[in-house]
Design a protein around this motif. Structure first.
Motif, PDB file in Angstrom:
ATOM      1  N   ALA A 260      52.126  -1.275  57.217  1.00 46.68           N
ATOM      2  CA  ALA A 260      53.224  -0.001  56.420  1.00 46.68           C
ATOM      3  C   ALA A 260      53.876  -0.418  55.190  1.00 46.68           C
ATOM      4  CB  ALA A 260      54.405  -0.083  57.989  1.00 46.68           C
ATOM      5  N   SER A 261      54.075   0.217  54.395  1.00 46.64           N
ATOM      6  CA  SER A 261      55.276  -0.401  53.030  1.00 46.64           C
ATOM      7  C   SER A 261      55.292   0.491  53.097  1.00 46.64           C
ATOM      8  CB  SER A 261      53.836  -0.690  52.267  1.00 46.64           C
ATOM      9  OG  SER A 261      54.099  -1.363  51.387  1.00 46.64           O
ATOM     10  N   VAL A 262      56.967  -0.225  52.047  1.00 44.11           N
ATOM     11  CA  VAL A 262      57.863   1.315  51.685  1.00 44.11           C
ATOM     12  C   VAL A 262      57.560   1.526  49.962  1.00 44.11           C
ATOM     13  CG1 VAL A 262      60.810   2.196  51.458  1.00 44.11           C
ATOM     14  CG2 VAL A 262      59.419   0.447  53.253  1.00 44.11           C
ATOM     15  N   TYR A 263      57.400   0.147  49.660  1.00 43.62           N
ATOM     16  CA  TYR A 263      57.704   0.093  48.150  1.00 43.62           C
ATOM     17  C   TYR A 263      56.156  -0.170  48.079  1.00 43.62           C
ATOM     18  CZ  TYR A 263      62.378  -1.193  49.722  1.00 43.62           C
ATOM     19  OH  TYR A 263      63.569  -0.937  49.729  1.00 43.62           O
ATOM     20  N   GLY A 264      55.194  -0.964  48.673  1.00 38.83           N
ATOM     21  CA  GLY A 264      53.918  -0.805  48.063  1.00 38.83           C
ATOM     22  C   GLY A 264      53.353  -2.892  48.200  1.00 38.83           C
ATOM     23  N   ASN A 265      54.222  -3.257  48.189  1.00 45.98           N
ATOM     24  CA  ASN A 265      53.869  -4.655  48.614  1.00 45.98           C
ATOM     25  C   ASN A 265      52.885  -5.014  49.650  1.00 45.98           C
ATOM     26  OD1 ASN A 265      55.090  -5.305  45.891  1.00 45.98           O
ATOM     27  ND2 ASN A 265      57.519  -5.045  46.459  1.00 45.98           N
ATOM     28  N   THR A 266      53.006  -4.294  51.216  1.00 49.85           N
ATOM     29  CA  THR A 266      52.854  -5.191  51.944  1.00 49.85           C
ATOM     30  C   THR A 266      51.420  -4.340  51.508  1.00 49.85           C
ATOM     31  OG1 THR A 266      55.272  -4.668  53.004  1.00 49.85           O
ATOM     32  CG2 THR A 266      53.156  -5.279  54.253  1.00 49.85           C
ATOM     33  N   ALA A 311      53.426  -4.927  58.267  1.00 48.92           N
ATOM     34  CA  ALA A 311      54.580  -4.250  57.978  1.00 48.92           C
ATOM     35  C   ALA A 311      55.626  -4.816  57.387  1.00 48.92           C
ATOM     36  CB  ALA A 311      55.147  -4.292  59.574  1.00 48.92           C
ATOM     37  N   PRO A 312      56.664  -4.927  56.703  1.00 51.27           N
ATOM     38  CA  PRO A 312      58.587  -5.173  56.500  1.00 51.27           C
ATOM     39  C   PRO A 312      59.146  -5.300  57.229  1.00 51.27           C
ATOM     40  CG  PRO A 312      57.370  -3.348  54.933  1.00 51.27           C
ATOM     41  CD  PRO A 312      56.670  -3.015  56.442  1.00 51.27           C
ATOM     42  N   THR A 313      59.890  -6.099  57.704  1.00 47.12           N
ATOM     43  CA  THR A 313      60.816  -5.930  58.122  1.00 47.12           C
ATOM     44  C   THR A 313      62.213  -5.125  57.454  1.00 47.12           C
ATOM     45  OG1 THR A 313      60.882  -8.165  58.117  1.00 47.12           O
ATOM     46  CG2 THR A 313      62.864  -7.873  58.950  1.00 47.12           C
ATOM     47  N   TYR A 314      62.767  -4.177  58.864  1.00 49.88           N
ATOM     48  CA  TYR A 314      63.475  -2.925  58.785  1.00 49.88           C
ATOM     49  C   TYR A 314      64.680  -3.325  59.478  1.00 49.88           C
ATOM     50  CZ  TYR A 314      63.114   1.367  57.421  1.00 49.88           C
ATOM     51  OH  TYR A 314      63.370   3.041  56.883  1.00 49.88           O
ATOM     52  N   ASN A 315      65.695  -3.225  59.036  1.00 49.99           N
ATOM     53  CA  ASN A 315      67.247  -3.818  59.764  1.00 49.99           C
ATOM     54  C   ASN A 315      67.051  -4.739  60.718  1.00 49.99           C
ATOM     55  OD1 ASN A 315      68.110  -1.514  58.008  1.00 49.99           O
ATOM     56  ND2 ASN A 315      67.120  -0.183  59.239  1.00 49.99           N
ATOM     57  N   GLY A 316      66.661  -5.921  60.239  1.00 47.87           N
ATOM     58  CA  GLY A 316      66.567  -7.195  61.477  1.00 47.87           C
ATOM     59  C   GLY A 316      65.048  -6.461  62.491  1.00 47.87           C
ATOM     60  N   GLY A 317      64.180  -5.616  62.326  1.00 47.97           N
ATOM     61  CA  GLY A 317      63.101  -5.217  62.773  1.00 47.97           C
ATOM     62  C   GLY A 317      62.152  -5.091  62.538  1.00 47.97           C
ATOM     63  N   GLN A 343      53.636 -10.648  57.698  1.00 47.55           N
ATOM     64  CA  GLN A 343      55.290 -10.091  57.528  1.00 47.55           C
ATOM     65  C   GLN A 343      55.863  -9.753  56.603  1.00 47.55           C
ATOM     66  OE1 GLN A 343      57.854 -12.326  60.251  1.00 47.55           O
ATOM     67  NE2 GLN A 343      57.081 -14.137  59.284  1.00 47.55           N
ATOM     68  N   ASN A 344      57.050  -8.964  56.044  1.00 50.15           N
ATOM     69  CA  ASN A 344      57.778  -9.216  54.885  1.00 50.15           C
ATOM     70  C   ASN A 344      58.945  -9.170  54.898  1.00 50.15           C
ATOM     71  OD1 ASN A 344      57.920  -8.935  51.720  1.00 50.15           O
ATOM     72  ND2 ASN A 344      56.257  -7.205  51.303  1.00 50.15           N
ATOM     73  N   GLY A 345      59.925  -9.507  54.172  1.00 49.38           N
ATOM     74  CA  GLY A 345      61.223  -9.575  54.011  1.00 49.38           C
ATOM     75  C   GLY A 345      61.687  -9.720  52.934  1.00 49.38           C
ATOM     76  N   SER A 346      63.066  -9.137  52.531  1.00 48.43           N
ATOM     77  CA  SER A 346      63.590  -9.441  50.999  1.00 48.43           C
ATOM     78  C   SER A 346      64.569 -10.956  50.949  1.00 48.43           C
ATOM     79  CB  SER A 346      63.622  -8.361  50.082  1.00 48.43           C
ATOM     80  OG  SER A 346      62.718  -7.834  49.483  1.00 48.43           O
TER      81      SER A 346
HETATM   82  C1  LIG Z   1      66.248   0.282  55.407  1.00 45.56           C
HETATM   83  C2  LIG Z   1      64.903  -0.655  55.112  1.00 45.56           C
HETATM   84  C3  LIG Z   1      65.635  -2.390  55.977  1.00 45.56           C
HETATM   85  C4  LIG Z   1      65.771  -3.565  55.171  1.00 45.56           C
HETATM   86  N1  LIG Z   1      66.245  -4.769  56.765  1.00 45.56           N
HETATM   87  C5  LIG Z   1      65.215  -5.154  56.295  1.00 45.56           C
HETATM   88  C6  LIG Z   1      65.948  -6.684  57.116  1.00 45.56           C
HETATM   89  O1  LIG Z   1      67.511  -6.430  58.061  1.00 45.56           O
HETATM   90  N2  LIG Z   1      65.033  -8.083  56.362  1.00 45.56           N
HETATM   91  C7  LIG Z   1      64.805  -8.242  55.606  1.00 45.56           C
HETATM   92  O2  LIG Z   1      64.384  -9.100  55.291  1.00 45.56           O
HETATM   93  N3  LIG Z   1      63.928  -7.194  54.542  1.00 45.56           N
HETATM   94  C8  LIG Z   1      64.797  -5.761  54.792  1.00 45.56           C
HETATM   95  N4  LIG Z   1      64.161  -5.128  53.806  1.00 45.56           N
HETATM   96  C9  LIG Z   1      63.298  -4.936  52.107  1.00 45.56           C
HETATM   97  C10 LIG Z   1      61.680  -4.955  53.745  1.00 45.56           C
HETATM   98  O3  LIG Z   1      61.697  -5.694  53.922  1.00 45.56           O
HETATM   99  C11 LIG Z   1      61.477  -5.815  52.164  1.00 45.56           C
HETATM  100  O4  LIG Z   1      61.808  -5.396  50.831  1.00 45.56           O
HETATM  101  C12 LIG Z   1      60.154  -5.505  51.994  1.00 45.56           C
HETATM  102  O5  LIG Z   1      59.955  -6.403  50.798  1.00 45.56           O
HETATM  103  C13 LIG Z   1      59.068  -4.335  51.662  1.00 45.56           C
HETATM  104  O6  LIG Z   1      58.015  -4.627  52.030  1.00 45.56           O
HETATM  105  P1  LIG Z   1      57.093  -3.198  50.627  1.00 45.56           P
HETATM  106  O7  LIG Z   1      57.408  -3.123  49.810  1.00 45.56           O
HETATM  107  O8  LIG Z   1      55.663  -3.664  51.633  1.00 45.56           O
HETATM  108  O9  LIG Z   1      57.375  -1.956  51.377  1.00 45.56           O
HETATM  109  C14 LIG Z   1      64.549  -3.567  53.981  1.00 45.56           C
HETATM  110  C15 LIG Z   1      64.442  -2.069  53.847  1.00 45.56           C
HETATM  111  C16 LIG Z   1      64.840  -1.654  53.549  1.00 45.56           C
HETATM  112  C17 LIG Z   1      64.130   0.122  52.875  1.00 45.56           C
END
Ligand SMILES: Cc1cc2nc3c(=O)[nH]c(=O)nc-3n(C[C@H](O)[C@H](O)[C@H](O)COP(=O)(O)O)c2cc1C
Ligand SMILES: [Fe+2]
Ligand SMILES: [Fe+2]
Length: 397
Positions: A260-266, A311-317, A343-346
């Motif tokens: 899964a990837s929101v912005y394409g990095n994962t 998959a990216p981390t998403y709201n702590g999940g 895993q990915n997380g900013s």
């Molecule tokens: C709605 C939303 C919630 C997010 N929640 C977290 C988070 O809880 N922890 C974290 O480290 N990153 C969080 N992120 C950031 C993404 O995990 C991070 O930018 C990741 O690099 C996205 O990867 P992608 O480029 O593959 O989409 C969140 C991003 C979005 C859009």
């Protein structure tokens, strides 16, 4: 106008295709439509094996009327009460009110709830009971949870035909064919047959295994399922696949990378890992879980020996689409796979832990300790880490 297919001198396919259906059971996309099979036997007694979905009632009734050629209908065997096979029962009973419904006791209870007016003249049967119809002896074999608890199958001892209910079925319309030997097993059956099996009965591998055991004691010349093609050739190949699927044995030594990837990095990291795995000889397929529906991911997870989830981390999940896909895999009771996570997380990446937590519900899973972690994007200097991750997966192949 009737549209039937002759199977033997005494057996006719009286089912119908639905190509307008978008989603089977409201969940599974069926781009190639769906067939609802029903069979009519003309012996000294006349026997209808199941009815059909309400989408095809008109066609189905015309087929039955033609097949009976003016005769009365003596028996309706209900193998499975799910409405894709019983929604036309009331219409049949209105035309042939004296027809006896033959089913298990559990099915009788269900029919009375679903169709209180149509569930009359019910004759319940139990394991190994038989029905003589003239020159045919029909033996009933229960198959609980080969989709629902009331299910049974029928073995025609005379012609060695197994009427298998939902077992051995497939998604997809028949398009004028009827027998599986009229199409290509690998191209036309396997992907949709597998997707059907995994999603419809995948969770009930144990019960399917019990049915396979009962079936292995019978001489079978033909299998007539409630969806998809009738089998009169390559039955051993079909049984082989069912034996793998029901025992949760991977079909192929292959890697599924579901990302899964929101912005394409994962996604980019998943591509890098795929490239490394490929260059080292592994068979790999990539799936974007935001694009592919869960049923496809579930079917591929059943096929492949190795599963990488990114998959990216998403709201702590974990990103929502990935969470849904993983929950579907767990809900279908997949077992015995090697799993690895990217895993990915900013700011605080936790998605690997969350993904593993969901899959921990599954039995006999091996989780590779080496997790590939991205902080927003895979950095150039992380290539050795990506390679070490891929090597950890390869070491288990
Ligand atoms: C709605 C939303 C919630 C997010 N929640 C977290 C988070 O809880 N922890 C974290 O480290 N990153 C969080 N992120 C950031 C993404 O995990 C991070 O930018 C990741 O690099 C996205 O990867 P992608 O480029 O593959 O989409 C969140 C991003 C979005 C859009
Ligand atoms: Fe069913
Ligand atoms: Fe069905």
């Amino acid at each position: 106008m009737y549209c039937v297919k002759k199977i033997t001198d005494s057996l006719l396919w009286t089912g119908a295709d639905d190509r307008r259906i978008v989603c089977f059971e409201g969940v599974y996309p069926v781009p190639d439509g769906m067939s609802y099979n029903s069979y009519l036997m003309n012996d000294e007694k006349t026997v209808l094996f199941d009815t059909a979905d309400k989408a095809v009632t008109e066609q189905f009734l015309e087929n039955v009327r033609y097949g009976l050629n003016g005769r009365a209908l003596d028996y309706i065997i209900v193998h499975h009460v799910e409405p894709d096979h019983t929604a036309s029962l009331a219409a049949v009973k209105r035309i042939y009110p004296d027809a006896k419904i033959v089913c298990t006791a559990k099915a009788a209870e269900m029919l009375a709830r679903f169709y209180p007016e149509a569930a009359t003249s019910v004759m319940t049967v139990a394991e190994n009971d038989t029905l003589e119809t003239g020159s045919h002896t029909l033996r009933f074999v229960t198959a609980p949870m080969v989709h629902w608890p009331e299910v049974m199958v029928t073995y025609d001892e005379t012609d060695k035909i197994l009427f298998s209910a939902d077992a051995f079925g497939s998604f997809g319309a028949l398009n004028g064919t009827l027998f599986s030997d009229e199409v290509c097993f690998k191209r036309d059956f396997l992907p949709e047959g597998r997707r059907y099996y995994c999603n419809i009965v995948g969770k009930y591998g144990l019960q399917v295994g019990m049915l396979l055991k009962k079936v292995s004691a019978l001489e079978i010349k033909m299998i007539c399922p409630l969806h998809g093609h009738v089998w009169r050739e390559k039955i051993d190949k079909l049984l082989e696949k069912y034996s793998l699927w029901s025992s949760y044995t991977p079909e192929d030594k292959s890697v599924m990378i579901a990302y899964a990837s929101v912005y394409g990095n994962t996604e980019k990291a998943a591509e890098v890992v795929a490239e490394i795995l490929r260059s080292k000889g592994a068979d790999v397929k990539l799936y974007d879980v935001s694009v592919k529906t869960n049923d496809v991911i579930v079917a591929e997870a059943f096929r492949c020996s190795h599963l990488i989830f990114a998959a990216p981390t998403y709201n702590g999940g974990v990103f929502v689409r990935m969470e849904e896909a993983l929950r579907e895999i767990a809900a279908h009771g997949l077992k015995n796979r090697v799993c690895a996570f990217i895993q990915n997380g900013s700011w605080a990446a936790v998605s690997a832990k969350k993904m593993q937590e969901i899959l921990s519900e599954c039995k006999d899973m091996t989780f590779i300790e080496n997790v590939l972690t991205l902080k927003s994007a895979l950095a150039d200097d992380q290539y050795p880490e990506a390679e070490a991750f891929a090597d950890a997966v390869l070491a288990t192949m």
